[in-house]
Motif scaffolding. Structure first.
Motif, short mmCIF file in Angstrom:
data_model
loop_
_atom_site.label_atom_id
_atom_site.label_comp_id
_atom_site.label_asym_id
_atom_site.label_seq_id
_atom_site.Cartn_x
_atom_site.Cartn_y
_atom_site.Cartn_z
N TYR A 6 53.24 45.29 36.98
CA TYR A 6 51.67 44.99 37.26
C TYR A 6 50.92 45.08 36.06
N ASP A 7 49.83 44.32 35.97
CA ASP A 7 48.68 44.36 34.98
C ASP A 7 47.36 43.55 35.56
N SER A 8 46.54 43.58 34.82
CA SER A 8 45.12 42.91 35.33
C SER A 8 44.48 42.51 34.04
N HIS A 30 38.21 39.98 38.21
CA HIS A 30 38.99 41.10 37.60
C HIS A 30 40.41 40.74 38.31
N TRP A 31 41.34 39.86 37.64
CA TRP A 31 42.50 39.39 38.14
C TRP A 31 43.55 40.49 38.31
N ARG A 32 44.50 41.05 39.41
CA ARG A 32 45.59 41.79 39.29
C ARG A 32 46.75 40.87 39.70
N ARG A 62 43.79 36.32 29.49
CA ARG A 62 42.64 37.36 29.39
C ARG A 62 41.42 36.65 28.96
N GLU A 106 42.07 38.74 43.36
CA GLU A 106 40.89 37.96 42.50
C GLU A 106 39.69 38.74 43.01
N SER A 111 43.72 39.66 48.42
CA SER A 111 45.17 39.40 47.35
C SER A 111 45.86 38.12 48.31
#
Length: 128
Positions: A6-8, A30-32, A62, A106, A111
């Motif tokens: 995962y990332d964001s 800040h999307w995950r 980003r 989001e 989610s």
């Protein structure tokens, strides 16, 4: 065994809210991003490759407006659509891994997850 990477990232979007094409105002989230997968390979090596792919995808989005990035310049950039497109892109880029689900967050407390149809890929992991 399922493995998740995962990332964001921060990004804006403006979604269509009805069939007439009415759009909500542009706003930032800040999307995950979380991609769960199985692999017949060494899970450590698979996780490293998957993590690198997710980081690359996140870096391309980003700080941008998703509405300006294909395919979201034509596809409504909802969390549901982002999850579906990531699952497809990930599966094409890393065909040795089987995508179990992609979850996109989001907003706080929200989610959406996409689970592709089952494939004939072998789903067990092997020891390293």
């Amino acid at each position: 065994m399922e493995i998740a990477v995962y990332d964001s990232f921060p990004a804006a979007h403006r979604i269509r809210v009805d069939a007439a094409g009415t759009r909500e105002p542009v706003h930032v989230h800040h999307w995950r991003v979380q991609v769960c997968f199985t692999t017949p390979e060494c899970p450590h090596a698979a996780a490293a490759g998957a993590r690198a792919w997710v980081e690359n995808w996140v870096d391309r989005h980003r700080g941008r407006s998703l509405n300006d990035v294909p395919p979201y310049d034509e596809v409504n950039p909802t969390a549901e659509e982002v999850a579906r497109h990531i699952a497809g892109e990930f599966g094409e880029a890393l065909p040795q891994l089987r995508v179990v689900s992609v979850t996109i967050g989001e907003a706080a407390g929200f989610s959406a997850s996409y689970r592709p149809a089952a494939t004939t890929h072998r789903t067990s992991t092997t020891a390293c």
